[in-house]
Design a protein around this motif. Structure first.
Motif, PDB file in Angstrom:
ATOM      1  N   PRO A 100      22.846  24.073  52.038  1.00  0.00           N
ATOM      2  CA  PRO A 100      23.935  24.444  52.047  1.00  0.00           C
ATOM      3  C   PRO A 100      24.560  24.558  50.807  1.00  0.00           C
ATOM      4  O   PRO A 100      24.422  23.769  49.656  1.00  0.00           O
ATOM      5  N   ILE A 101      25.410  25.831  50.508  1.00  0.00           N
ATOM      6  CA  ILE A 101      25.819  25.996  49.428  1.00  0.00           C
ATOM      7  C   ILE A 101      27.454  25.771  49.211  1.00  0.00           C
ATOM      8  O   ILE A 101      27.931  24.956  48.253  1.00  0.00           O
ATOM      9  N   ALA A 102      28.178  26.595  50.014  1.00  0.00           N
ATOM     10  CA  ALA A 102      29.825  26.844  49.924  1.00  0.00           C
ATOM     11  C   ALA A 102      30.382  27.099  51.050  1.00  0.00           C
ATOM     12  O   ALA A 102      29.802  27.520  52.187  1.00  0.00           O
ATOM     13  N   TYR A 103      31.736  26.714  50.979  1.00  0.00           N
ATOM     14  CA  TYR A 103      32.546  26.772  52.169  1.00  0.00           C
ATOM     15  C   TYR A 103      33.711  27.923  51.534  1.00  0.00           C
ATOM     16  O   TYR A 103      34.242  27.508  50.334  1.00  0.00           O
ATOM     17  N   MET A 104      33.931  28.969  52.488  1.00  0.00           N
ATOM     18  CA  MET A 104      35.012  29.987  51.913  1.00  0.00           C
ATOM     19  C   MET A 104      35.988  29.973  53.009  1.00  0.00           C
ATOM     20  O   MET A 104      35.416  30.091  54.287  1.00  0.00           O
ATOM     21  N   ASP A 105      37.125  30.230  53.013  1.00  0.00           N
ATOM     22  CA  ASP A 105      38.055  30.539  53.975  1.00  0.00           C
ATOM     23  C   ASP A 105      38.988  31.739  53.543  1.00  0.00           C
ATOM     24  O   ASP A 105      39.586  31.801  52.256  1.00  0.00           O
ATOM     25  N   GLU A 106      38.922  32.733  54.314  1.00  0.00           N
ATOM     26  CA  GLU A 106      39.702  34.014  54.036  1.00  0.00           C
ATOM     27  C   GLU A 106      41.369  33.951  53.903  1.00  0.00           C
ATOM     28  O   GLU A 106      41.844  34.567  53.078  1.00  0.00           O
ATOM     29  N   ARG A 107      41.856  32.607  54.292  1.00  0.00           N
ATOM     30  CA  ARG A 107      43.174  32.531  54.127  1.00  0.00           C
ATOM     31  C   ARG A 107      43.518  32.119  52.510  1.00  0.00           C
ATOM     32  O   ARG A 107      44.546  32.278  52.130  1.00  0.00           O
ATOM     33  N   ILE A 108      42.380  31.645  51.790  1.00  0.00           N
ATOM     34  CA  ILE A 108      42.645  31.324  50.506  1.00  0.00           C
ATOM     35  C   ILE A 108      41.342  31.902  49.837  1.00  0.00           C
ATOM     36  O   ILE A 108      40.473  31.205  49.080  1.00  0.00           O
ATOM     37  N   ALA A 109      41.182  33.072  49.768  1.00  0.00           N
ATOM     38  CA  ALA A 109      40.079  33.856  49.561  1.00  0.00           C
ATOM     39  C   ALA A 109      39.887  33.776  47.980  1.00  0.00           C
ATOM     40  O   ALA A 109      38.828  34.213  47.338  1.00  0.00           O
ATOM     41  N   ASP A 110      40.605  33.278  47.308  1.00  0.00           N
ATOM     42  CA  ASP A 110      40.558  33.332  45.744  1.00  0.00           C
ATOM     43  C   ASP A 110      40.208  31.833  45.516  1.00  0.00           C
ATOM     44  O   ASP A 110      39.754  31.494  44.174  1.00  0.00           O
ATOM     45  N   GLN A 111      39.296  30.938  46.231  1.00  0.00           N
ATOM     46  CA  GLN A 111      38.978  29.744  46.145  1.00  0.00           C
ATOM     47  C   GLN A 111      37.569  29.921  46.850  1.00  0.00           C
ATOM     48  O   GLN A 111      37.136  30.461  47.777  1.00  0.00           O
ATOM     49  N   ILE A 112      36.898  29.022  46.168  1.00  0.00           N
ATOM     50  CA  ILE A 112      35.362  28.678  46.749  1.00  0.00           C
ATOM     51  C   ILE A 112      35.123  27.202  46.540  1.00  0.00           C
ATOM     52  O   ILE A 112      35.578  26.422  45.638  1.00  0.00           O
ATOM     53  N   PHE A 113      34.446  26.537  47.395  1.00  0.00           N
ATOM     54  CA  PHE A 113      34.330  24.937  47.788  1.00  0.00           C
ATOM     55  C   PHE A 113      32.888  24.921  47.863  1.00  0.00           C
ATOM     56  O   PHE A 113      32.194  25.169  48.860  1.00  0.00           O
ATOM     57  N   PHE A 114      32.042  24.425  46.597  1.00  0.00           N
ATOM     58  CA  PHE A 114      30.615  24.162  46.585  1.00  0.00           C
ATOM     59  C   PHE A 114      30.537  22.691  47.236  1.00  0.00           C
ATOM     60  O   PHE A 114      31.306  21.665  46.878  1.00  0.00           O
TER      61      PHE A 114
END
Length: 139
Positions: free
Chosen positions: A77-91
């Motif tokens: 597993p690498i990351a989590y992304m949420d299109e509601r906060i698309a400017d952020q990535i959670f590794f």
């Protein structure tokens, strides 16, 4: 400038962030447990504009608005992304080369915490998410 680096187990995915993280947390939700295979997941968040991939970016799965990435070769597993906060990535903290540098600062979704796995570390404990979404979005 400090580079924050990480990747998958086999090396097919490598990434680096050129700015300091804005977020670190534990997540106790059932979705994160299933995605990580662990009783609790831990994340470090960066702004997507500060992240660069070398090699593959990973395969994704999930239902809008949430997508998770993983290595199609080794399955890490690498990351989590949420299109509601698309400017952020959670590794995933485990994907970072030096996870010890990113101590979580909050527990999220403690209403789903497993009864036998409680970290009594004095950190704030949130009933739902810890990364702010647009008003009205709770999940």
């Amino acid at each position: 400038m400090t580079l924050h680096t990480g990747g998958c187990r086999c090396g097919a995915i490598r990434f680096k962030a050129s700015a300091e993280p804005f977020y670190t947390s534990y997540c106790h939700c059932s979705d994160c447990r299933r995605a990580s295979g662990a009783p609790v997941a831990a994340f470090v968040g960066f702004y997507a504009a500060d992240v660069r991939y070398e090699g593959a970016t990973g395969a994704t799965y999930g239902t809008a608005p949430v997508k998770r990435s993983f290595c199609a070769t080794c399955g890490a597993p690498i990351a989590y992304m949420d299109e509601r906060i698309a400017d952020q990535i959670f590794f995933m903290l485990g994907a970072m080369d030096a996870p010890e540098n990113y101590p979580p600062r909050v527990h999220g979704y403690v209403r789903e915490e497993l009864p036998y796995f409680h970290l009594d570390d004095g950190l704030p404990r949130m009933e739902t998410n810890t990364a702010p979404r647009p008003e009205g979005d709770i999940a």
